[in-house]
Design a protein around this motif. Structure first.
Motif, PDB file in Angstrom:
ATOM      1  N   ALA A   1       0.834  -1.317  -0.157  1.00  0.00           N
ATOM      2  CA  ALA A   1      -0.061  -0.066   0.126  1.00  0.00           C
ATOM      3  C   ALA A   1       0.678   1.089  -0.059  1.00  0.00           C
ATOM      4  CB  ALA A   1      -0.928  -0.058   1.216  1.00  0.00           C
ATOM      5  N   GLY A   2       1.818   1.432   0.684  1.00  0.00           N
ATOM      6  CA  GLY A   2       2.590   2.367   0.800  1.00  0.00           C
ATOM      7  C   GLY A   2       3.851   2.382  -0.393  1.00  0.00           C
TER       8      GLY A   2
ATOM      9  N   LYS B   1      -1.651  15.521  -1.789  1.00  0.00           N
ATOM     10  CA  LYS B   1      -2.683  15.103  -0.911  1.00  0.00           C
ATOM     11  C   LYS B   1      -3.559  13.775  -1.079  1.00  0.00           C
ATOM     12  CE  LYS B   1      -3.434  20.131   0.153  1.00  0.00           C
ATOM     13  NZ  LYS B   1      -4.504  21.285   0.094  1.00  0.00           N
ATOM     14  N   GLN B   2      -3.882  13.614  -2.163  1.00  0.00           N
ATOM     15  CA  GLN B   2      -4.480  12.487  -2.735  1.00  0.00           C
ATOM     16  C   GLN B   2      -3.755  11.187  -2.440  1.00  0.00           C
ATOM     17  OE1 GLN B   2      -7.564  14.495  -2.707  1.00  0.00           O
ATOM     18  NE2 GLN B   2      -8.120  12.553  -3.285  1.00  0.00           N
TER      19      GLN B   2
ATOM     20  N   VAL C   1      -2.726   6.339   0.714  1.00  0.00           N
ATOM     21  CA  VAL C   1      -2.055   5.551   1.577  1.00  0.00           C
ATOM     22  C   VAL C   1      -2.564   5.008   2.968  1.00  0.00           C
ATOM     23  CG1 VAL C   1       0.189   5.145   2.892  1.00  0.00           C
ATOM     24  CG2 VAL C   1       0.070   6.025   0.579  1.00  0.00           C
ATOM     25  N   VAL C   2      -3.386   6.366   3.658  1.00  0.00           N
ATOM     26  CA  VAL C   2      -3.928   6.252   4.934  1.00  0.00           C
ATOM     27  C   VAL C   2      -5.085   5.219   4.614  1.00  0.00           C
ATOM     28  CG1 VAL C   2      -5.150   7.642   6.661  1.00  0.00           C
ATOM     29  CG2 VAL C   2      -2.783   8.237   5.700  1.00  0.00           C
TER      30      VAL C   2
ATOM     31  N   PHE D   1      -5.884   1.532   6.517  1.00  0.00           N
ATOM     32  CA  PHE D   1      -6.882   1.624   7.537  1.00  0.00           C
ATOM     33  C   PHE D   1      -7.733   0.507   7.101  1.00  0.00           C
ATOM     34  CE2 PHE D   1     -11.209   2.780   8.257  1.00  0.00           C
ATOM     35  CZ  PHE D   1     -11.235   2.780  10.102  1.00  0.00           C
ATOM     36  N   PHE D   2      -8.294   0.362   5.845  1.00  0.00           N
ATOM     37  CA  PHE D   2      -9.368  -0.660   5.468  1.00  0.00           C
ATOM     38  C   PHE D   2      -8.748  -2.165   5.441  1.00  0.00           C
ATOM     39  CE2 PHE D   2     -11.458   3.151   3.970  1.00  0.00           C
ATOM     40  CZ  PHE D   2     -12.656   2.770   4.598  1.00  0.00           C
ATOM     41  N   ILE D   3      -7.256  -2.077   5.130  1.00  0.00           N
ATOM     42  CA  ILE D   3      -6.761  -3.406   5.408  1.00  0.00           C
ATOM     43  C   ILE D   3      -6.740  -3.855   6.727  1.00  0.00           C
ATOM     44  CG2 ILE D   3      -4.360  -4.415   5.551  1.00  0.00           C
ATOM     45  CD1 ILE D   3      -3.706  -2.682   2.984  1.00  0.00           C
TER      46      ILE D   3
END
Length: 379
Positions: free
Chosen positions: A227-228, A350-351, A356-357, A361-363
């Motif tokens: 994700a990152g 910003k997007q 990533v955040v 979070f959803f992972i």
């Protein structure tokens, strides 16, 4: 250098009309010397006349820059309480000055951005989040429809783009995933091994390590790393294409951006992440193997002989089964946020951060739901 610079003559003591000023020269981009005019304006502003007549008959040329400079100065004098009378200005130049004045007034009359505070701010943020959720669900729906279309007509899938995504998200990430997993295996073995050693149950480190790595840590940490690494890249790539209007150009040429840019990323990551999870399983176990031998003095042979007996195959399958779900979360959020970029490189940053955040979070939320589901099913 221009020879006829713009200037404003100050009233002289011999002038019968001391409150009459003469504007002369080329009031153009080339003819305006900001330092000269500033000195003239500062001297006149300090005089603080209640009435002033500006004689513009000696202005030989004027463009938008000159008209804007004259308007700003006249507006400054008016705010100080000076009554101004402009005379002798060429009709064409006067029309330009009036046009600038109208544009400034139109900008001043635009509705100001409303500032929200307290409950109003909370309500606005809530509505914004609900609208974003709605847009995201629509985005997923369109992806599902496009995917079904590709299943019926697989020739439309861009296999070169798919292979490129697998290479960039999978093969290129093998090194960092291997290093991270190996270190996690060492850390887990060290902390769990210390506790088990105190109770004389060092051999059970194999059971705990196998379940922890295969079921939880390998799929979860691999997904967070991807994700990152890859999710942020998806968002930045699509965002820059949006800023440069390349996506609009594809639409103009009749190329569907979803089939060219989005679906290959989703399919590619869905294929690559389970393979990366298996790779992480291997190096996580190797890290634990090395640490158990070093700290607990369990031989490699004993470790490898006990491991398949105490760690069921279902643990491996459960961990690998989580990976496609995590991949869908990462790729859909990353592509969605990339397409929401508006106007500037600052928006790309910003997007990308939001991508990533939200992905991480959803992972974690999905992993928690998996844990509850498997506990309920006694898996």
């Amino acid at each position: 250098m221009p020879t006829n610079l713009a200037s404003v003559s100050l009233p002289s003591s011999n002038d019968t009309q001391p409150d009459k000023l003469l504007c002369q020269g080329d009031w153009t981009l080339a003819g305006i010397n900001s330092k000269i005019l500033k000195k003239n304006f500062d001297k006149i502003n300090r005089l603080k006349h209640s009435l002033l007549t500006l004689d513009a008959s000696a202005i030989t040329a004027m463009d938008t820059r000159g008209a804007w400079q004259l308007y700003q100065w006249m507006n400054q004098l008016s705010q100080q309480g000076t009554q101004l009378t402009l005379q002798g200005l060429n009709q064409e130049y006067n029309a330009l000055l009036i046009d600038i004045q109208k544009n400034v007034e139109a900008l001043e009359n635009l509705p100001k951005r409303q500032e929200y505070k307290g409950l109003a701010l909370l309500g606005k943020k809530t509505v914004d989040q609900l609208l974003e959720v709605q847009a995201f669900l629509q985005f997923i729906g369109k992806n599902v429809v496009s995917s079904l279309t590709l299943l019926l007509k697989p020739k439309r899938l861009r296999f070169s783009a798919l292979v490129s995504v697998i290479q960039n998200t999978g093969f290129a990430a093998l090194g960092i995933i291997a290093l991270l997993s190996f270190m996690i295996g060492i850390v887990l073995t060290y902390h769990m091994g210390l506790q088990l050693k105190n109770y004389g149950a060092s051999l059970f480190i194999i059971d705990l390590l196998g379940l922890a790595i295969l079921r939880e840590f390998a799929p979860l940490l691999t997904a967070i790393m991807v994700a990152g690494r890859s999710g942020s890249a998806f968002t930045a790539q699509l965002g820059m294409m949006k800023v440069k209007e390349e996506i609009d150009a594809l639409n103009t040429m009749g190329v569907l951006p979803r089939q060219l840019l989005i679906l290959p990323r989703i399919f590619g990551l869905t294929i690559a992440l389970p393979l990366l999870t298996i790779w992480a399983d291997i190096f996580g176990i190797l890290g634990g193997l090395a640490m158990t031998h070093s700290m607990l003095h369990i031989s490699y042979f004993d470790f490898l002989r006990r491991f398949p007996k105490v760690v069921p195959l279902s643990s491996l399958l459960i961990g690998i089964g989580k990976a496609p779900v995590f991949a869908l979360i990462i790729s859909n959020i990353a592509c969605f946020q990339g397409l929401r970029v508006k106007g500037s490189a600052d928006s790309v940053g910003k997007q990308t951060t939001r991508s990533v955040v939200q992905s991480i979070f959803f992972i974690i939320v999905a992993d928690a739901l998996f844990s509850i589901l498997f506990s309920t099913l006694a898996l």
